[in-house]
Design a protein around this motif. Structure first.
Motif, PDB file in Angstrom:
ATOM      1  N   THR A  53       0.964  -1.129  -0.041  1.00 51.98           N
ATOM      2  CA  THR A  53       0.026  -0.016  -0.037  1.00 51.98           C
ATOM      3  C   THR A  53       0.733   1.431   0.139  1.00 51.98           C
ATOM      4  O   THR A  53       2.177   1.374   0.233  1.00 51.98           O
ATOM      5  N   TYR A  54       0.193   2.383  -0.310  1.00 49.98           N
ATOM      6  CA  TYR A  54       1.313   3.494  -0.446  1.00 49.98           C
ATOM      7  C   TYR A  54       1.146   4.310   0.830  1.00 49.98           C
ATOM      8  O   TYR A  54       0.103   4.250   1.798  1.00 49.98           O
ATOM      9  N   GLY A  55       2.106   5.095   0.727  1.00 48.57           N
ATOM     10  CA  GLY A  55       2.259   6.070   2.171  1.00 48.57           C
ATOM     11  C   GLY A  55       1.226   6.866   2.694  1.00 48.57           C
ATOM     12  O   GLY A  55       0.839   6.684   3.724  1.00 48.57           O
ATOM     13  N   TYR A  56       0.620   7.617   1.578  1.00 46.57           N
ATOM     14  CA  TYR A  56      -0.657   8.414   2.365  1.00 46.57           C
ATOM     15  C   TYR A  56      -1.601   7.551   2.969  1.00 46.57           C
ATOM     16  O   TYR A  56      -2.221   7.895   4.064  1.00 46.57           O
ATOM     17  N   LYS A  57      -1.756   6.545   2.365  1.00 46.97           N
ATOM     18  CA  LYS A  57      -3.052   5.424   2.911  1.00 46.97           C
ATOM     19  C   LYS A  57      -2.655   4.986   4.027  1.00 46.97           C
ATOM     20  O   LYS A  57      -3.310   4.822   5.195  1.00 46.97           O
ATOM     21  N   ILE A  58      -1.344   4.576   4.233  1.00 49.72           N
ATOM     22  CA  ILE A  58      -0.587   4.259   5.678  1.00 49.72           C
ATOM     23  C   ILE A  58      -0.802   5.181   6.609  1.00 49.72           C
ATOM     24  O   ILE A  58      -1.256   4.738   7.681  1.00 49.72           O
ATOM     25  N   THR A  59      -0.534   6.199   6.364  1.00 48.21           N
ATOM     26  CA  THR A  59      -0.784   7.371   7.304  1.00 48.21           C
ATOM     27  C   THR A  59      -2.161   7.609   7.700  1.00 48.21           C
ATOM     28  O   THR A  59      -2.428   7.872   9.005  1.00 48.21           O
ATOM     29  N   GLN A  60      -2.840   7.628   6.583  1.00 48.71           N
ATOM     30  CA  GLN A  60      -4.565   7.766   7.250  1.00 48.71           C
ATOM     31  C   GLN A  60      -4.765   6.722   8.013  1.00 48.71           C
ATOM     32  O   GLN A  60      -5.662   6.983   9.070  1.00 48.71           O
ATOM     33  N   GLU A  61      -4.580   5.514   7.787  1.00 43.32           N
ATOM     34  CA  GLU A  61      -4.888   4.368   8.600  1.00 43.32           C
ATOM     35  C   GLU A  61      -4.511   4.335   9.970  1.00 43.32           C
ATOM     36  O   GLU A  61      -5.240   4.093  10.765  1.00 43.32           O
ATOM     37  N   VAL A  62      -3.374   4.633  10.068  1.00 45.52           N
ATOM     38  CA  VAL A  62      -2.561   4.699  11.206  1.00 45.52           C
ATOM     39  C   VAL A  62      -3.110   6.045  12.064  1.00 45.52           C
ATOM     40  O   VAL A  62      -3.329   5.841  13.240  1.00 45.52           O
ATOM     41  N   GLU A  87       9.468  -3.364   1.556  1.00 44.88           N
ATOM     42  CA  GLU A  87      10.198  -3.108   0.259  1.00 44.88           C
ATOM     43  C   GLU A  87       9.393  -2.210  -0.186  1.00 44.88           C
ATOM     44  O   GLU A  87       8.227  -2.181  -0.070  1.00 44.88           O
ATOM     45  N   VAL A  88       9.983  -1.495  -1.176  1.00 41.81           N
ATOM     46  CA  VAL A  88       9.372  -0.236  -1.749  1.00 41.81           C
ATOM     47  C   VAL A  88       9.509  -0.398  -3.226  1.00 41.81           C
ATOM     48  O   VAL A  88      10.578  -0.874  -4.055  1.00 41.81           O
ATOM     49  N   TYR A  89       8.519   0.084  -3.854  1.00 45.34           N
ATOM     50  CA  TYR A  89       8.385   0.047  -5.406  1.00 45.34           C
ATOM     51  C   TYR A  89       7.420   1.236  -5.592  1.00 45.34           C
ATOM     52  O   TYR A  89       6.554   1.709  -4.934  1.00 45.34           O
ATOM     53  N   ASP A  90       7.611   1.851  -6.878  1.00 38.95           N
ATOM     54  CA  ASP A  90       6.809   2.900  -7.210  1.00 38.95           C
ATOM     55  C   ASP A  90       5.794   2.477  -8.640  1.00 38.95           C
ATOM     56  O   ASP A  90       6.146   1.671  -9.326  1.00 38.95           O
ATOM     57  N   GLY A  95      -0.105  10.156 -13.721  1.00 32.10           N
ATOM     58  CA  GLY A  95       0.927  11.189 -14.081  1.00 32.10           C
ATOM     59  C   GLY A  95       2.094  11.206 -13.166  1.00 32.10           C
ATOM     60  O   GLY A  95       3.247  11.790 -13.494  1.00 32.10           O
ATOM     61  N   ARG A  96       2.047  10.766 -12.000  1.00 34.23           N
ATOM     62  CA  ARG A  96       3.092  10.879 -10.874  1.00 34.23           C
ATOM     63  C   ARG A  96       3.320   9.352 -10.254  1.00 34.23           C
ATOM     64  O   ARG A  96       2.410   8.555 -10.381  1.00 34.23           O
ATOM     65  N   ASN A  97       4.468   9.260  -9.721  1.00 33.45           N
ATOM     66  CA  ASN A  97       4.817   7.794  -9.215  1.00 33.45           C
ATOM     67  C   ASN A  97       4.328   7.823  -7.777  1.00 33.45           C
ATOM     68  O   ASN A  97       4.319   8.850  -7.025  1.00 33.45           O
ATOM     69  N   ARG A  98       3.539   6.958  -7.428  1.00 34.50           N
ATOM     70  CA  ARG A  98       3.286   6.831  -5.874  1.00 34.50           C
ATOM     71  C   ARG A  98       3.995   5.499  -5.508  1.00 34.50           C
ATOM     72  O   ARG A  98       4.113   4.664  -6.056  1.00 34.50           O
ATOM     73  N   ARG A  99       4.715   6.023  -4.244  1.00 32.82           N
ATOM     74  CA  ARG A  99       5.521   4.799  -3.525  1.00 32.82           C
ATOM     75  C   ARG A  99       4.594   3.913  -2.733  1.00 32.82           C
ATOM     76  O   ARG A  99       4.044   4.173  -1.868  1.00 32.82           O
ATOM     77  N   TYR A 100       4.894   2.835  -3.140  1.00 29.28           N
ATOM     78  CA  TYR A 100       4.425   1.510  -2.163  1.00 29.28           C
ATOM     79  C   TYR A 100       5.147   1.047  -1.409  1.00 29.28           C
ATOM     80  O   TYR A 100       6.267   0.804  -1.647  1.00 29.28           O
TER      81      TYR A 100
END
Length: 135
Positions: A53-62, A87-90, A95-100
């Motif tokens: 899952t991506y960073g923003y979603k993680i922060t919202q759930e936490v 592990e991290v992947y984009d 049009g933007r990269n989302r870090r997972y």
């Protein structure tokens, strides 16, 4: 108005006011969340999604569980990545990269350890708060 210059029994009044205020607000936690607990919470959130899952979603759930800023969580994610728990992947998104972030086998093992430790720790604290004797 209550000031910080209170001493002795007056200090108890101020402290009581602050505790009552914290309880009434219910939007902030009285207890501090240490690094290990933050790691455990983030690993638990990330482990729910098989593909990560991506960073923003993680922060919202936490943040729906505990009060913590985004600026606190991103160093946690980097630390867990450095420790090979994530592990991290984009992925390109609009049009933007989302870090997972995806949990690794080492991360799953660490999460299992955290879950066992939390079960032991929280049960002892609950017994203490209930007034029962800890064995």
């Amino acid at each position: 108005e209550i000031t910080t210059r209170l001493v002795g029994s007056e200090m108890c009044i101020r402290d009581r006011y602050n505790i009552d205020y914290q309880i009434a607000r219910r939007d902030s936690m009285i207890f501090q969340t240490g690094a290990a607990l933050l790691d455990a919470i983030v690993l638990a959130v990330v482990s729910k999604e098989e593909e990560g899952t991506y960073g923003y979603k993680i922060t919202q759930e936490v943040r729906s569980t505990i009060e913590v800023s985004e600026s606190t969580l991103y160093p946690v994610l980097r630390r867990l990545q450095k420790n090979r728990c994530l592990e991290v992947y984009d992925v390109e998104c609009a049009g933007r990269n989302r870090r997972y972030y995806k949990i690794t086998d080492a991360g799953r093992a660490q999460l299992l350890l955290y879950r066992r430790e939390w079960a032991d720790y929280s049960s002892k604290i609950s017994l203490l708060f209930s007034g029962e004797e800890i064995k």
